[in-house]
Design an enzyme around this catalytic site. Structure first.
Site, mmCIF file in Angstrom:
data_model
loop_
_atom_site.group_PDB
_atom_site.id
_atom_site.type_symbol
_atom_site.label_atom_id
_atom_site.label_comp_id
_atom_site.label_asym_id
_atom_site.label_seq_id
_atom_site.Cartn_x
_atom_site.Cartn_y
_atom_site.Cartn_z
ATOM 1 N N GLU A 58 2.126 -1.346 5.348
ATOM 2 C CA GLU A 58 1.651 -2.333 6.329
ATOM 3 C C GLU A 58 1.440 -3.692 5.672
ATOM 4 O OE1 GLU A 58 0.580 0.691 5.761
ATOM 5 O OE2 GLU A 58 -0.279 1.650 7.530
ATOM 6 N N CYS A 99 -4.456 3.087 6.594
ATOM 7 C CA CYS A 99 -5.661 3.305 5.767
ATOM 8 C C CYS A 99 -6.669 2.180 6.014
ATOM 9 C CB CYS A 99 -5.278 3.378 4.293
ATOM 10 S SG CYS A 99 -4.969 1.762 3.558
HETATM 11 N N1 THU Z 1 0.157 4.545 2.535
HETATM 12 C C1 THU Z 1 0.686 3.512 3.254
HETATM 13 O O1 THU Z 1 1.733 2.960 2.901
HETATM 14 N N2 THU Z 1 0.014 3.076 4.339
HETATM 15 C C2 THU Z 1 -1.165 3.604 4.773
HETATM 16 O O2 THU Z 1 -1.775 3.041 5.661
HETATM 17 C C3 THU Z 1 -1.650 4.850 4.195
HETATM 18 C C4 THU Z 1 -1.080 5.216 2.885
HETATM 19 C C5 THU Z 1 0.854 4.993 1.334
HETATM 20 C C6 THU Z 1 0.112 4.688 0.064
HETATM 21 C C7 THU Z 1 0.641 5.735 -0.870
HETATM 22 O O3 THU Z 1 1.815 5.256 -1.480
HETATM 23 C C8 THU Z 1 1.002 6.906 0.036
HETATM 24 O O4 THU Z 1 1.030 6.387 1.355
HETATM 25 C C9 THU Z 1 0.023 8.058 -0.033
HETATM 26 O O5 THU Z 1 -1.261 7.644 0.217
#
Ligand code: THU
Length: 166
Positions: A58, A99
């Protein structure tokens, strides 16, 4: 842009994730409205061996989108799509949504957007993701600490080096 088209763009972006540690590939696609029409940028997560330095899809998409904004134009992000292509079909909504760190970025840069999350039936708005989001009042341009150098104004080597500003 159509919901399904933006989700497809997010899924395609996820294929470019660098995720050797989690093997969890995430893609995001965001649309900005400008006077010249809509701009679209995508991003994917980029992990790091020092895990905490990983950047999520994001934030990559939003950072790219804001680089495309014409200088001086007011940003208005209208749609954001997110796809976790490695989430199992029966994964809960919680395994698909942004997240906490990304939610704070979204609150800053895409507060008015409609959010499409792949595998989540309901479209979301920022208050669904981050109620009571932390915000600061923006300072008018004139109160910015940074002094702008007029175009064409010449600065000596010495003054250029000594005029670092924050
Ligand atoms: N991740 C994202 O790219 N976006 C989020 O909102 C949640 C997590 C990625 C970070 C990491 O590379 C993988 O997902 C596992 O957490």
């Amino acid at each position: 842009m159509e919901r399904e088209d933006l989700l497809a763009a997010a899924r395609a972006a996820a294929e470019h994730a660098y995720a050797p540690y989690s093997r969890f590939h995430v893609g995001a696609a965001a649309v900005m409205e400008t006077p010249e029409g809509e701009l679209v940028a995508t991003g994917a997560n980029v992990e790091n061996a020092s895990y905490g330095l990983t950047i999520c899809a994001e934030r990559v998409a939003l950072a790219s989108l804001f680089q495309m904004l014409p200088a001086g134009a007011t940003p208005r992000v209208i749609q954001v799509a997110i796809a976790c292509i490695d989430a199992p079909e029966d994964a809960s909504d919680e395994a698909r949504v942004p997240c906490g760190a990304c939610r704070q970025w979204l609150a800053e840069l895409a507060p008015e957007a409609i959010y499409y999350v792949d595998g989540v039936a309901r479209d979301l708005a920022l208050p669904d993701l981050l109620p009571l989001a932390f915000q600061l009042k923006r300072k008018p341009r004139s109160q910015r600490a940074r002094a702008r150098v007029e175009p064409g104004a010449s600065r000596s080597r010495h003054s250029a080096a000594s005029s670092k500003s924050v």
